[in-house]
Design an enzyme around this catalytic site. Structure first.
Site, PDB file in Angstrom:
ATOM      1  N   ALA A  66       0.819  -1.132  -0.111  1.00  0.00           N
ATOM      2  CA  ALA A  66      -0.042   0.113  -0.177  1.00  0.00           C
ATOM      3  C   ALA A  66       0.793   1.152   0.112  1.00  0.00           C
ATOM      4  O   ALA A  66       1.899   1.193   0.309  1.00  0.00           O
ATOM      5  CB  ALA A  66      -1.070  -0.001   1.297  1.00  0.00           C
ATOM      6  N   GLY A 110       0.794  -5.098   1.052  1.00  0.00           N
ATOM      7  CA  GLY A 110      -0.496  -5.091   0.309  1.00  0.00           C
ATOM      8  C   GLY A 110      -0.167  -5.711  -1.008  1.00  0.00           C
ATOM      9  O   GLY A 110      -1.077  -6.401  -1.772  1.00  0.00           O
ATOM     10  N   GLU A 133       4.928  -4.969   6.920  1.00  0.00           N
ATOM     11  CA  GLU A 133       4.419  -3.704   7.913  1.00  0.00           C
ATOM     12  C   GLU A 133       4.861  -3.696   9.299  1.00  0.00           C
ATOM     13  O   GLU A 133       4.519  -2.656   9.737  1.00  0.00           O
ATOM     14  CB  GLU A 133       2.800  -4.292   7.923  1.00  0.00           C
TER      15      GLU A 133
HETATM   16  N1  CAA Z   1       4.578   3.267  -0.899  1.00  0.00           N
HETATM   17  C1  CAA Z   1       4.928   4.304  -1.429  1.00  0.00           C
HETATM   18  N2  CAA Z   1       6.188   4.720  -1.977  1.00  0.00           N
HETATM   19  C2  CAA Z   1       6.965   3.430  -2.084  1.00  0.00           C
HETATM   20  C3  CAA Z   1       6.507   2.155  -1.727  1.00  0.00           C
HETATM   21  C4  CAA Z   1       5.223   2.043  -0.983  1.00  0.00           C
HETATM   22  N3  CAA Z   1       4.962   0.861  -0.286  1.00  0.00           N
HETATM   23  N4  CAA Z   1       7.441   1.307  -1.922  1.00  0.00           N
HETATM   24  C5  CAA Z   1       8.706   1.760  -2.668  1.00  0.00           C
HETATM   25  N5  CAA Z   1       8.113   3.171  -3.076  1.00  0.00           N
HETATM   26  C6  CAA Z   1       8.903   4.195  -3.617  1.00  0.00           C
HETATM   27  C7  CAA Z   1      10.039   4.539  -2.835  1.00  0.00           C
HETATM   28  O1  CAA Z   1       9.742   5.647  -1.485  1.00  0.00           O
HETATM   29  C8  CAA Z   1      10.924   5.153  -4.060  1.00  0.00           C
HETATM   30  O2  CAA Z   1      10.467   6.489  -4.038  1.00  0.00           O
HETATM   31  P1  CAA Z   1      11.516   7.759  -4.485  1.00  0.00           P
HETATM   32  O3  CAA Z   1      12.210   7.243  -5.608  1.00  0.00           O
HETATM   33  O4  CAA Z   1      10.385   8.945  -4.858  1.00  0.00           O
HETATM   34  O5  CAA Z   1      12.470   7.710  -3.328  1.00  0.00           O
HETATM   35  C9  CAA Z   1      10.763   4.335  -5.036  1.00  0.00           C
HETATM   36  O6  CAA Z   1       9.376   3.755  -4.781  1.00  0.00           O
HETATM   37  C10 CAA Z   1      11.823   3.424  -5.337  1.00  0.00           C
HETATM   38  O7  CAA Z   1      11.921   2.552  -4.089  1.00  0.00           O
HETATM   39  P2  CAA Z   1      13.474   2.509  -3.218  1.00  0.00           P
HETATM   40  O8  CAA Z   1      14.279   3.584  -3.596  1.00  0.00           O
HETATM   41  O9  CAA Z   1      13.076   2.225  -1.891  1.00  0.00           O
HETATM   42  O10 CAA Z   1      13.872   0.964  -4.105  1.00  0.00           O
HETATM   43  P3  CAA Z   1      14.781  -0.018  -3.472  1.00  0.00           P
HETATM   44  O11 CAA Z   1      15.054  -0.993  -4.552  1.00  0.00           O
HETATM   45  O12 CAA Z   1      16.032   0.683  -2.629  1.00  0.00           O
HETATM   46  O13 CAA Z   1      13.815  -0.893  -2.376  1.00  0.00           O
HETATM   47  C11 CAA Z   1      11.831  -2.107  -1.475  1.00  0.00           C
HETATM   48  C12 CAA Z   1      12.743  -1.547  -2.864  1.00  0.00           C
HETATM   49  C13 CAA Z   1      12.833  -2.859  -0.609  1.00  0.00           C
HETATM   50  C14 CAA Z   1      10.752  -2.550  -1.939  1.00  0.00           C
HETATM   51  C15 CAA Z   1      11.756  -0.651  -0.664  1.00  0.00           C
HETATM   52  O14 CAA Z   1      10.970   0.420  -1.440  1.00  0.00           O
HETATM   53  C16 CAA Z   1      10.578  -0.924   0.325  1.00  0.00           C
HETATM   54  O15 CAA Z   1      10.948  -1.581   1.338  1.00  0.00           O
HETATM   55  N6  CAA Z   1       9.260  -0.450   0.276  1.00  0.00           N
HETATM   56  C17 CAA Z   1       8.168  -0.531   1.105  1.00  0.00           C
HETATM   57  C18 CAA Z   1       7.613  -2.065   1.530  1.00  0.00           C
HETATM   58  C19 CAA Z   1       6.932  -1.874   2.447  1.00  0.00           C
HETATM   59  O16 CAA Z   1       6.924  -1.557   3.510  1.00  0.00           O
HETATM   60  N7  CAA Z   1       5.636  -2.421   1.887  1.00  0.00           N
HETATM   61  C20 CAA Z   1       4.395  -2.515   2.894  1.00  0.00           C
HETATM   62  C21 CAA Z   1       3.535  -1.113   2.854  1.00  0.00           C
HETATM   63  S1  CAA Z   1       2.251  -1.061   4.070  1.00  0.00           S
HETATM   64  C22 CAA Z   1       0.998  -2.073   3.484  1.00  0.00           C
HETATM   65  O17 CAA Z   1       0.943  -2.898   2.517  1.00  0.00           O
HETATM   66  C23 CAA Z   1      -0.084  -2.351   4.635  1.00  0.00           C
HETATM   67  C24 CAA Z   1      -1.270  -3.297   3.943  1.00  0.00           C
HETATM   68  O18 CAA Z   1      -1.328  -4.451   4.561  1.00  0.00           O
HETATM   69  C25 CAA Z   1      -2.399  -3.055   3.069  1.00  0.00           C
END
Ligand code: CAA
Length: 259
Positions: A66, A110, A133
């Site tokens: 998400a 998500g 999460e």
């Molecule tokens: N929401 C918003 N933006 C996100 C995102 C997310 N879930 N995941 C990645 N992005 C964005 C980053 O902020 C980044 O944006 P910018 O270029 O503007 O800075 C872009 O995507 C690229 O991401 P990274 O630079 O972080 O890429 P990476 O290759 O270094 O890492 C990753 C990849 C490990 C997936 C890392 O992006 C990450 O940890 N993302 C979050 C994952 C996460 O925590 N997901 C759970 C969300 S909560 C949820 O989903 C609740 C539910 O149950 C419904």
């Protein structure tokens, strides 16, 4: 209909392919994307020409969860009153035609939950699944705490939900989360091939199979078996059953008319 956060296309006149398309945010799932996805799924489900739907993302990310930038501003009232998740994430559960998730790259939070809402997952060898999460001070909110243990058992589900670690495609296949793992460059062909195979069968039978298998996750074994038995009996009223069995007996290919 034109979309901004997804793209859609039809393959072989029968398979709808929906591609999540917010590459700059690794396909983070925001309201607009989920609204568009719901509309596309409903449209293809209602289209008699479509027999199967493939949901996919990019090579780098199926979906990284998400959209955290949106959730970061949420209060309890925003989440609760806005019916967050339930409002527009659950449409996929009402889709009656088979939906295959073709997952490459990250399927996190998500994104993992969305893949699990599909009927089965075909993964590329670079896929990574997880429920991170906990690292954000929350828990999975789109069914992850319920579907993941059903898919991989309590031990691995607890491990993933409590540590936030990712599992790779090989581990996901061993654990039963994904049905097949293929090299990244073969993923789309593999998913399309499976979808076309499904489309060649009786649509009534494929819908019934989906409905019956899903019953295994709700209610008791006795209820599920009774549900299966009734659907099984009902299929003997279809033209497709007559055609399928006649074709077998007469050693010819079956031509299903979905009647
Ligand atoms: N929401 C918003 N933006 C996100 C995102 C997310 N879930 N995941 C990645 N992005 C964005 C980053 O902020 C980044 O944006 P910018 O270029 O503007 O800075 C872009 O995507 C690229 O991401 P990274 O630079 O972080 O890429 P990476 O290759 O270094 O890492 C990753 C990849 C490990 C997936 C890392 O992006 C990450 O940890 N993302 C979050 C994952 C996460 O925590 N997901 C759970 C969300 S909560 C949820 O989903 C609740 C539910 O149950 C419904």
């Amino acid at each position: 209909m034109s979309y901004e956060c997804i793209t859609t296309r039809i393959e072989g006149d029968k398979v709808a392919v929906i591609t999540l398309n917010r590459p700059k945010a690794l396909n983070a799932l925001n309201d607009q994307l989920m609204d568009e996805l719901g509309a596309a799924l409903k449209g293809f489900d209602a289209d008699p020409a479509i027999g199967c739907i493939v949901l996919t993302g990019s090579e780098k990310a199926f979906a990284a969860g998400a959209d955290i930038t949106v959730m970061a501003k949420f209060s309890f009232a925003d989440a609760y009153k806005g019916d967050f998740i339930t409002r527009n994430w659950e449409t996929i559960r009402s889709i009656r035609k088979p939906v295959i998730a073709a997952v490459s790259g990250f399927a996190l939070g998500g994104g993992c939950e969305l893949a699990m809402m599909c009927d089965f997952i075909i993964a590329a060898d670079n896929a990574k699944f997880g429920q991170p999460e906990i690292k954000l001070g929350i828990i999975p909110g789109a069914g992850g705490t319920q579907r993941l243990p059903r898919a991989v058992g309590k031990a691995k589900a607890m491990d993933l939900a409590l540590t936030g670690r990712m599992m790779d495609a090989a581990e996901a296949e061993r654990a039963g989360l994904v049905s097949r793992v293929v090299p990244l460059d073969k993923l789309q062909d593999e998913a399309l091939g499976a979808a076309l195979q499904i489309c060649a069968f009786s649509q009534i039978a494929t819908m019934a199979a989906k409905e019956a298998v899903n019953r295994a996750f709700e209610g008791t074994l006795a209820d599920g078996i009774m549900f299966e038995r009734r659907l099984f009996h009902a299929l003997f009223a279809t033209t497709d059953q007559k055609e399928g069995m006649d074709a077998f007996v007469n050693k010819r290919a079956a031509h299903f008319t979905h009647q």
